[in-house]
Design an enzyme around this catalytic site. Structure first.
Site, PDB file in Angstrom:
ATOM      1  N   ARG A 125      60.685  19.064  20.385  1.00 37.44           N
ATOM      2  CA  ARG A 125      61.286  18.657  21.652  1.00 37.44           C
ATOM      3  C   ARG A 125      60.268  17.999  22.569  1.00 37.44           C
ATOM      4  NH1 ARG A 125      64.254  22.437  26.158  1.00 37.44           N
ATOM      5  NH2 ARG A 125      62.781  21.672  27.607  1.00 37.44           N
ATOM      6  N   LYS A 215      46.669  28.676  30.054  1.00 39.84           N
ATOM      7  CA  LYS A 215      46.920  28.182  28.697  1.00 39.84           C
ATOM      8  C   LYS A 215      46.947  26.658  28.649  1.00 39.84           C
ATOM      9  CE  LYS A 215      49.322  27.029  24.954  1.00 39.84           C
ATOM     10  NZ  LYS A 215      49.996  25.733  24.715  1.00 39.84           N
ATOM     11  N   PRO A 232      42.761  28.231  23.872  1.00 41.02           N
ATOM     12  CA  PRO A 232      44.112  28.439  24.399  1.00 41.02           C
ATOM     13  C   PRO A 232      44.830  29.557  23.647  1.00 41.02           C
ATOM     14  CG  PRO A 232      43.825  26.169  23.562  1.00 41.02           C
ATOM     15  CD  PRO A 232      42.593  26.920  23.240  1.00 41.02           C
ATOM     16  N   ASP A 234      48.304  30.975  22.996  1.00 39.79           N
ATOM     17  CA  ASP A 234      49.758  30.897  23.066  1.00 39.79           C
ATOM     18  C   ASP A 234      50.319  32.061  22.253  1.00 39.79           C
ATOM     19  OD1 ASP A 234      49.633  30.278  20.340  1.00 39.79           O
ATOM     20  OD2 ASP A 234      49.596  28.137  20.738  1.00 39.79           O
TER      21      ASP A 234
END
Length: 301
Positions: A125, A215, A232, A234
């Site tokens: 997306r 992040k 980072p 996630d």
DNA sequence: CCACGGCCTGATTC
DNA sequence: AGAATCAGGCCGT
């Protein structure tokens, strides 16, 4: 115009893993090759034995080879980095699974915009939204029968404003994009200067933006601003740290950052990328090839 | 300082 | 089928 040239590469390089791994969102597979946009150049890259074949719409004199070498961070001595990091067994597994996976050195503004869009989203997306924004606001480029668009400058986002960006499917991230674009356009946020700035300073500058927390700031620093120490965290990385390293699942971001710095050191960002690929691959057959169906703007505005 | 709900939207799951 | 749930977070309370 079509320029054809070749870039010699002696470093390990896996274009699939590097270009389609969630660092960058605008590469599309075209047969054996990858087509993307670097600045105002559309480029088509195909791996060969000795390097990379390049096709582009810009003249060779524009140093397209240099631009691609920089983008692919061919100046990083990946074998040396891997030797250092692979003393860790899980990183070692990741390195063996993806020996040609490299970090990229992307354009900071495009990277910032892309990761603002990444919030509670997913790679396909994000890729579609980036493409819709570029197709609508960016300068058209042509290579052979392929048409792509340059990623629009911050000024174009400011002109578009929140309403049009919502129409372009950015959702609640639209005002964040406008604020970031305005900060860059006015010079309040000097992205390029953050390349040389200390990590903590760059982090503070980026996370001062609305919609940019730890992040996203770490992603921008790692994928575009040469801060290879950025790590980072996630959901995927968090899962890897908890499942594979026994890190307490209650650790907050700051604690995880400190843990990673202690464990992986100044190259933690490379370790992060190998971990990310390794855990995703172990949980899913394939990372979805970016771009399935094209996205259209909202009707009626 | 921490915990929690809400946010746009498209895909997937129930 | 139509309704929940989830996705590479962050913000305000």
């Amino acid at each position: 115009m079509t320029t054809r040239t070749h870039l010699r590469v002696s470093q390990p390089l896996d274009l699939d893993a590097t270009l389609d791994g969630g660092q960058a969102f605008r590469w599309r597979r075209d047969g054996d090759a990858w087509v993307g946009v670097l600045g105002s150049a559309i480029v088509r890259l195909a791996r060969t034995d000795g390097g990379v074949d390049i096709e582009s719409d810009v003249p060779l004199a524009s140093d397209i080879r240099g631009a691609i070498a920089s983008y692919l961070r061919l100046d990083d001595d990946l074998p040396a980095i891997q030797r250092e990091l692979a003393t860790d067994p899980h990183i070692g597994d990741g390195v063996r699974a993806f020996p040609g996976l490299r970090l990229l050195r992307q354009d900071p503004w495009e990277t910032l915009a892309g990761f603002i869009l990444s919030s509670t989203s997913n790679i396909p997306r994000i890729a579609r939204t980036m493409e819709l924004i570029a197709d609508t606001l960016g300068q058209p480029l042509e290579l052979g029968d392929t048409t792509r668009h340059a990623f629009p400058a911050p000024e174009a986002f400011v002109r578009a404003g929140e309403t049009q960006l919502r129409d372009l499917r950015c959702g609640f991230r639209a005002p964040y994009l406008v604020a970031a674009a305005r900060a860059v356009a006015t010079g309040d946020l000097a992205l390029e200067a953050l390349r040389e700035a200390p990590y903590a300073e760059a982090l503070a500058a980026l996370s001062a933006l609305p919609g940019v927390g730890d992040k996203i700031a770490d992603c921008v620093m790692l994928f575009s601003l040469d801060h290879l120490e950025a790590f980072p965290v996630d959901r995927w990385i968090h899962r890897a740290l908890v499942d594979w390293y026994g890190v307490e699942s209650t650790f907050r971001y700051e604690a995880l950052r400190d843990w990673a710095a202690g464990r992986f050191g100044p190259l933690a960002g490379y370790a992060n990328q190998y971990l990310f690929w390794h855990i995703r691959q172990s949980r899913r057959p394939m990372i979805g090839a970016a771009l399935t169906k094209p996205l259209a703007p909202k009707a009626g505005s």
